[in-house]
Design an enzyme around this catalytic site. Sequence first.
Site, PDB file in Angstrom:
ATOM      1  N   CYS A 183      -0.214   4.218   2.636  1.00  8.97           N
ATOM      2  CA  CYS A 183       0.188   3.700   3.852  1.00  8.97           C
ATOM      3  C   CYS A 183       1.880   3.882   4.268  1.00  8.97           C
ATOM      4  O   CYS A 183       2.086   4.489   5.304  1.00  8.97           O
ATOM      5  CB  CYS A 183       0.300   2.061   4.132  1.00  8.97           C
ATOM      6  SG  CYS A 183      -1.319   1.480   3.560  1.00  8.97           S
ATOM      7  N   CYS A 221       0.820  -1.150  -0.102  1.00  4.11           N
ATOM      8  CA  CYS A 221      -0.060  -0.054   0.114  1.00  4.11           C
ATOM      9  C   CYS A 221       0.764   1.170   0.123  1.00  4.11           C
ATOM     10  O   CYS A 221       1.419   1.498   0.873  1.00  4.11           O
ATOM     11  CB  CYS A 221      -0.918  -0.208   1.292  1.00  4.11           C
ATOM     12  SG  CYS A 221      -1.599   1.584   1.424  1.00  4.11           S
TER      13      CYS A 221
END
Length: 307
Positions: A70, A67
């Site tokens: 993230c 991700c």
Amino acid sequence: MTDISPAALRGAVDLSSLRNRPDPSAPSAPAPRVGDVVVDATDETFGQILEISRTVPVVIDLWAEWCGPCKQLSPIIEKVTRELGGRVLLAKVDVDANPQLAQSFRAQSIPMVVALIAGQPVPMFTGAVPEEQVREVFAQLLQLAAQNGVTGALPVGDVETADETPEEPPLPPLHAEAFAAIEIGDYAAAVTAYEKALAENPRDEDALAGLGQVRLLDRTQGLDLQTARAAAAAGPLDVQAQFDVADLDLAGGHVDDAFGRLLDLFEKLPSDERTPVRERLVELFGLIGAGDPRVLAARNRLTSLLF
């Protein structure tokens, strides 16, 4: 996000199965080490995290290795947590490695950040947000914790111990320039910095990965998922409309959906219009990682469509 309240998640999150759950690999779960205000939480050890939330508020960062957003958000959350000197514990949860926690928090999109106060979940925010907003939400969290009598602090060690930690080497100038641009939300400037770094060294893997991540952030900035999905449904062969939804799906953790959408589009388009779709797929493959099984499956399907 403002005015955070635990009422928003009541009934939506069920943590009962994780309470006081024993770790089969150890007789007991130790408390976090002195100075350890950022810890990894797992399905097996989450009962301990729930207990700690009766002393200090616990922030839960639900993330995954693939991700990109993230990786932009997590360092900001860690920085703010450490600055609070033990008044907050940050528990990081890898959703791929801990499916029960991901299901319990209904983590349909990541990064997703929630908190626990005395075992009760409190919504914070979803998606990458700037540092100023993170600080604002943390301040509200501490106020809510105080209202509920959760005002303790974890031991964080002394200054001398912190000074003994070796300093990380400084970032190369263009990488530092890109990070500075990302912090203020200037993704276009970050793209330019990474492109310059690659022009100087085409084998700079960190710059290549950073470029892919920040391009995704740049493309999804300001996009509304509902509007994008409506446009994609209205134009099944509209390449840009399909790109927008695929980008949003990938940023939200729906990797298979993103790949499937672009592969379906590739299959439907005339052969002389397929190149941009193939290039976008290859770029997204690089963001997730060549060894990821979802990438391998999508790459195999792409190969079958090419030949």
